[in-house]
Design a protein around this motif. Structure first.
Motif, PDB file in Angstrom:
ATOM      1  N   SER A 250       3.413   0.281 -13.937  1.00  0.00           N
ATOM      2  CA  SER A 250       2.851   0.401 -12.596  1.00  0.00           C
ATOM      3  C   SER A 250       1.924  -0.768 -12.329  1.00  0.00           C
ATOM      4  O   SER A 250       1.396  -1.384 -13.264  1.00  0.00           O
ATOM      5  CB  SER A 250       2.109   1.728 -12.422  1.00  0.00           C
ATOM      6  OG  SER A 250       0.951   1.763 -13.238  1.00  0.00           O
ATOM      7  N   GLN A 251       1.719  -1.084 -11.042  1.00  0.00           N
ATOM      8  CA  GLN A 251       0.892  -2.219 -10.677  1.00  0.00           C
ATOM      9  C   GLN A 251       0.182  -1.949  -9.360  1.00  0.00           C
ATOM     10  O   GLN A 251       0.638  -1.167  -8.530  1.00  0.00           O
ATOM     11  CB  GLN A 251       1.749  -3.480 -10.536  1.00  0.00           C
ATOM     12  CG  GLN A 251       2.761  -3.403  -9.388  1.00  0.00           C
ATOM     13  CD  GLN A 251       3.592  -4.656  -9.248  1.00  0.00           C
ATOM     14  OE1 GLN A 251       4.460  -4.921 -10.071  1.00  0.00           O
ATOM     15  NE2 GLN A 251       3.317  -5.420  -8.195  1.00  0.00           N
ATOM     16  N   SER A 252      -0.967  -2.586  -9.233  1.00  0.00           N
ATOM     17  CA  SER A 252      -1.715  -2.542  -7.983  1.00  0.00           C
ATOM     18  C   SER A 252      -2.346  -3.920  -7.777  1.00  0.00           C
ATOM     19  O   SER A 252      -3.049  -4.403  -8.661  1.00  0.00           O
ATOM     20  CB  SER A 252      -2.810  -1.466  -8.031  1.00  0.00           C
ATOM     21  OG  SER A 252      -3.577  -1.482  -6.844  1.00  0.00           O
ATOM     22  N   PRO A 253      -2.062  -4.604  -6.638  1.00  0.00           N
ATOM     23  CA  PRO A 253      -1.287  -4.193  -5.461  1.00  0.00           C
ATOM     24  C   PRO A 253       0.198  -3.988  -5.794  1.00  0.00           C
ATOM     25  O   PRO A 253       0.709  -4.532  -6.767  1.00  0.00           O
ATOM     26  CB  PRO A 253      -1.475  -5.366  -4.499  1.00  0.00           C
ATOM     27  CG  PRO A 253      -2.612  -6.157  -5.030  1.00  0.00           C
ATOM     28  CD  PRO A 253      -2.618  -5.962  -6.493  1.00  0.00           C
ATOM     29  N   LYS A 254       0.873  -3.215  -4.935  1.00  0.00           N
ATOM     30  CA  LYS A 254       2.297  -2.996  -5.106  1.00  0.00           C
ATOM     31  C   LYS A 254       3.080  -4.241  -4.708  1.00  0.00           C
ATOM     32  O   LYS A 254       2.583  -5.092  -3.981  1.00  0.00           O
ATOM     33  CB  LYS A 254       2.741  -1.801  -4.266  1.00  0.00           C
ATOM     34  CG  LYS A 254       2.135  -0.477  -4.721  1.00  0.00           C
ATOM     35  CD  LYS A 254       2.632   0.669  -3.869  1.00  0.00           C
ATOM     36  CE  LYS A 254       2.032   1.993  -4.344  1.00  0.00           C
ATOM     37  NZ  LYS A 254       2.482   3.135  -3.500  1.00  0.00           N
ATOM     38  N   ALA A 255       4.305  -4.321  -5.199  1.00  0.00           N
ATOM     39  CA  ALA A 255       5.161  -5.473  -4.905  1.00  0.00           C
ATOM     40  C   ALA A 255       5.351  -5.625  -3.401  1.00  0.00           C
ATOM     41  O   ALA A 255       5.618  -4.652  -2.692  1.00  0.00           O
ATOM     42  CB  ALA A 255       6.517  -5.307  -5.587  1.00  0.00           C
ATOM     43  N   GLY A 256       5.149  -6.860  -2.906  1.00  0.00           N
ATOM     44  CA  GLY A 256       5.350  -7.158  -1.501  1.00  0.00           C
ATOM     45  C   GLY A 256       4.117  -7.036  -0.640  1.00  0.00           C
ATOM     46  O   GLY A 256       4.125  -7.471   0.520  1.00  0.00           O
TER      47      GLY A 256
END
Length: 641
Positions: free
Chosen positions: A618-624
């Motif tokens: 998981s990541q933050s910010p999200k892709a795009g």
């Protein structure tokens, strides 16, 4: 007279009839009774069979550079030679092919059957001069060419390693030196060599000792590099706290038997210098034999043996490494036969390991605690370049926790980067932004004739991480019997260590090997090239450079600068690498390893914080999502399963 003439006539008739009978019988025998036999004999006299040569597969580096291929000496398909296009480079890995076309050593031997392919079979008609009439020949079975083998080796990195080893052998007056560079997360061997080496193209040169790859084939006492294993055993089982202080003996040596009147010994355990009161991290930095002998005693034979075995010591690491030895790890009962052996194993005596075993153990520390199997084969391809088989990294077992691995990495940082560290000479002035960590080792050779260790003959080593956190490379350098003019000139920190440094400098300076995130930190504050060009569009970067009188050049394709490096030909100039990374939107990092995610984030100058080990889930910010200047990317990583 008439009677005589009649008898003669009768005899003549009988002879004629007899000859006719024999001829008739022979004809009957040939055409009826033994027809098949004579047909085969006739066929043998006018036909010939011939094997159809199967083209031997090529051997390539990870980027498709050809190491070995076949060259036809004449117009005949069967008249060929195995040609090694890079000369001596990687010869101990590749090996050699004999006059019979069969691999004799190295990779050529291990994978001979897959490289050789399957020969075909042709039946032909021959003329009176025993030559084949090609127009009347027929292939009964077609030849199947061998598969092409793609190695994990990088040709450019291999060149850097082999040059550094050659220079080191000359500088330290050593008979030989060896090194290996690997990716700790996958186990891929990126470069591996020993010097001196041999020319596999030579028809006359005897290879002998030069064909031996010491990284896998040399069994030796590891010396102080083993202290990492002892530390791991102490920390993993909470036997010795990291901050426990060991009191100084007040001298260089420890008379360990003095408090036990039952033990009679005169073999003290000694350090190279007097060491004061120290905890475990400082004992690693100063490489104290005395402290690690005490720690080994506290850990005990069973747990120290189990930790060493879990790290893979005393056993072969792979079935794909030609000439690999197992070494020897003493059993617990052997360590307790006397009161001294366990103590000496704590600092790397009393056992035999191979360099590949030690570098894999350190790779486990680098990647967070997982032992990987070393990889030398990346994939197999067919003659047309189509993928046949792709090898995947193999996790052997979890050896230590992430917490223990992190603690040991901090200790290895101190070895290189603190005042009393034994590897201060390893730190690089050319790439000061790349912080190294590692451990030195200097083991005296055991003399079988005298039954004692010979202080005049050593094996010196250094195993290092680059960089110390988020490790990209693990590299081991081993120098056999160095004889330097420097003070303590045989020690690993002043022999093997500087070779490690030169290898890493070569990698980080190389235009295709240097990590994308390694860029402008070496530029002086008053330099016209101090601006950060990463993320800028090409036209804007060129305009800014021109306004600041900073000489730049561009390479690659794309509309945005993704990385920057100094020009090797002109250190005052910059080379801006172009790509298509969108610095305004968050890239998709899911599924990537931490190393790859950090490199992509580095391309857009984004700070990263992460938790866990393995791959991004998981990541933050999200892709795009749009990016803001100074924004921090939060990553969560998790191992499969």
């Amino acid at each position: 007279m008439n009677i005589v003439n009649l008898d003669a006539l009768s005899v003549g008739k009988m002879i004629v009839l007899g000859v006719i009978g024999v001829l008739a019988w022979q004809t009957f025998n040939i055409q009826v009774i033994n027809r098949g036999v004579y047909q085969e004999e006739t066929k043998r006299q006018v036909t010939m069979t011939k094997n159809i040569y199967a083209e031997r597969g090529e051997i390539l580096d990870r980027n498709g550079v050809v190491f070995a291929q076949n060259l036809r000496d004449t117009g005949k398909a069967e008249d060929y030679s195995r040609i090694f296009l890079q000369g001596k480079l990687a010869s101990q890995i590749l090996g050699k092919v004999g006059f019979d076309g069969v691999g004799s050593i190295g990779i050529e031997r291990i994978f001979d059957l897959r490289l050789r392919g399957n020969e075909g079979f042709r039946v032909g008609i021959k003329d009176a001069t025993e030559h084949e009439i090609y127009g009347r020949s027929e292939n009964v079975a077609e030849a199947k060419p061998g598969k092409n083998l793609v190695l994990t080796i990088d040709k450019n990195m291999q060149e850097i390693v082999e040059k550094a080893l050659k220079d080191g052998v000359i500088a330290y007056n050593a008979p030989s030196a060896s090194a290996v560079v690997m990716d700790p997360y996958t186990g891929e061997i990126l470069a591996m060599a020993s010097y001196p080496t041999f020319d596999p193209n030579s028809k006359n040169q005897g290879v002998g000792r030069m064909a031996k790859n010491d990284i896998v084939a040399m069994a030796y006492e590891p010396g102080s590099t083993f202290k990492v294993v002892t530390a791991a055993a102490a920390l993993e089982d909470n036997i010795v706290p990291e901050d426990k202080v060991f009191e100084s003996e007040g001298s260089r040596c420890w008379a360990w038997w003095k408090n036990n009147p039952k033990i009679k010994s005169d073999k003290a355990i000694c350090d190279s210098h007097i060491i004061g009161d120290v905890d475990m991290p400082e004992a690693v930095a100063q490489s104290s034999n005395v402290v690690f002998a005490k720690i080994a005693d506290m850990v005990g034979a069973d747990k120290l043996y189990r930790m060493a075995r879990n790290f893979g010591l005393g056993m072969k690491t792979s079935e794909n490494l030609y000439g690999e030895e197992s070494g020897r790890l003493p059993m617990p009962y052997e360590l307790t036969r006397d009161a001294r052996t366990l103590k000496t194993m704590g600092y790397g005596h009393a056992l035999l390991v191979t360099p590949i075993q030690m570098v894999m153990a350190y790779a486990a520390v680098a990647n967070g605690g997982t032992l990987m199997e070393p990889m030398i084969v990346k994939e197999w391809r067919d003659v047309d370049g189509n993928l046949v088989e792709k090898k995947s990294p193999v996790k052997v077992r979890r050896v230590i926790s992430e917490r223990t691995a992190a603690s040991i990495r901090k200790m290895l940082y101190r070895v290189v980067n603190t005042e009393h560290g034994t590897a201060r000479a390893v730190a690089s002035k050319k790439i000061p932004d790349v912080i190294f960590g590692g451990k030195t080792g200097t083991a005296e050779k055991f003399n079988q004739q005298t039954g004692k260790y010979d202080g005049s003959h050593q094996v010196s080593s250094f195993i290092g991480f680059a960089p110390i956190e988020n490790v990209r490379y693990v590299c081991m350098v081993l120098v056999d019997d160095p004889n330097s003019d420097k003070i303590n000139g045989h020690a690993g920190g002043v022999t093997a260590g500087p070779i490690f440094r030169r290898i890493m400098e070569g990698i980080y300076y190389h235009p295709t090997l240097s990590p994308a995130a390694h860029a402008l930190s070496l530029v002086k504050p008053d330099s016209p090239c101090k601006d950060d060009y990463v993320g800028m569009v090409a036209n804007a970067a060129q305009a800014l450079a021109k306004s600041k009188n900073c000489p730049v050049s561009f390479e690659g394709e794309g509309d945005r600068v993704v990385s920057v490096r100094r020009d090797m030909a002109d250190s005052l100039s910059l080379v801006l690498k172009l790509g298509n990374v969108d610095a305004e939107k968050m890239p998709n990092l899911k599924g990537l390893s931490l190393k790859d995610a950090l490199e992509i984030a580095g391309n857009i100058r984004m700070n990263v914080e992460y938790s866990g080990m393995g791959r991004v889930v998981s990541q933050s910010p999200k892709a795009g999502e749009p990016l803001r200047k100074g924004q921090i990317c939060m990553l969560t990583l998790k191992e499969k399963g």
